[in-house]
Structure formats: structure tokens, C-alpha cells
Write an enzyme that holds these catalytic residues in place. Sequence first.
Site: not given
Length: 227
Positions: A68, A123, A127, A199, A201
Amino acid sequence: MRLRNIPRADRILSEHQKVIKNEAEKKGKWSMVFENEHPVYVEIGMGKGQFLTTLAEKNPDKNYIGIERYSSVLLRAVERLDAIEEKQGVKLENIRFICMDAADVPDVFEEEEVAGIYLNFSDPWPKKRHARRRLTSREFLKRYEKILDEDGVVEFKTDNQELFQFSLEQAKETGWNLKAISWDLHHDKEMCRGNVMTEYEEKFSSQGNPICKMTAAPSVKDKGISA
């Protein structure tokens, strides 16, 4: 989404035994970290850790590493693990965490040191100019190919259909073998068997959003992750 900074996060993570420091020094030595020869599975962008801690509980014969980037998010995963261990009165020795950027995985894992990679609700970087930052872009797939063993695969789940289509195209363009594809995982009996939810999902599926999933491997790698 703006992340809320948690001042205590860095201190707690630096002191926690399950959070790896100087992770590049562990390259090629993860069996020594876990003190066994069990296969190593990595979740990139693990969020609050529900998915990975569940797998670690279910599969004591496999090792799990959660990556993470943000310390304040990783803190929540560490707190979840602590709560599980306190409730059960036993330590989960087959899980570790790293606070790092996903782009650096080749610096942390040796060639063929990883048995499987999980990407869950990454994420989307919507763009176009940010496409290379997506964790299923060609650039990242090439990084994963370096560290996966000969049977290793990537499992990717998302509710973002545009990102899913992009991921399928990137896998094909990079020469990866698409082992399994579902545009509606929770209504796919075969692919949903043994599914462990994250979470996000749980949240998105409760809102009626279909969950997409693909399992892919570099062309010479031909087997799926068995959860």
C-alpha cells in the site's frame, strides 16, 4: 479522493513487526522473512486489508504480502490484523505489509519469487495521459512478468468497466494469456467459486454494480491462483 492524514501512522508502522522496512534488502530472501518455503502472493493496493487478512486466515500454507502506497491507509490494515490476532489469541505469521510504490516491485522481489499477484479495485486513473499509472497497463504488466514464477498469474477485479476493457486490451497487447474473464463475477458460478470479497467489492455489489474479473498470465505462464 482526498486521503486523511493520520499523524500516528508513520510511527506505528515503523514499530510494527509485520511491516517490512528496507524492503529492497529482502529481494530474493522472502523465504527467510517468513522462515518457510511456502509460495508468496502479493496484493498491490491492498487498502484496509480485508481481502488479504481473510486469505491469510484461510491459507496458512501460503505467504501473503500487502503493498500500500499510503501510510494512513496501511495503518487501517495493520489495525485490522491486530484486532484479528487479539480476538483469536494467535499470531498470523504468514502475512506482511510494505508501504511502497507499486512501480518498485522489481526492486523488492527477485525473478520468479512471486506465485501470484492480486489487483483489487485499483485506481482507474481516468485521464488518458495517466494511463501508464494504471496497475494493469503494459508498463506494470512487464514489471509483474519479471517477478512471477513460471505458473504465476495476475487476478484483477474492478467495477469500472472502462478500466476492465483497457486491462483486457493491455494484456493482449503485451502478449499475456487471458485465462478467465467475467463481466459479472457474482453471477458467474465457476469464477465466483471461493471468491473473497474486498471492502469495495461488498460496497459496489450491494449497489447493484457488476464486478468484473480477469485472470491473466504471461504467455509462458499457464496456471491460475488457487485461493
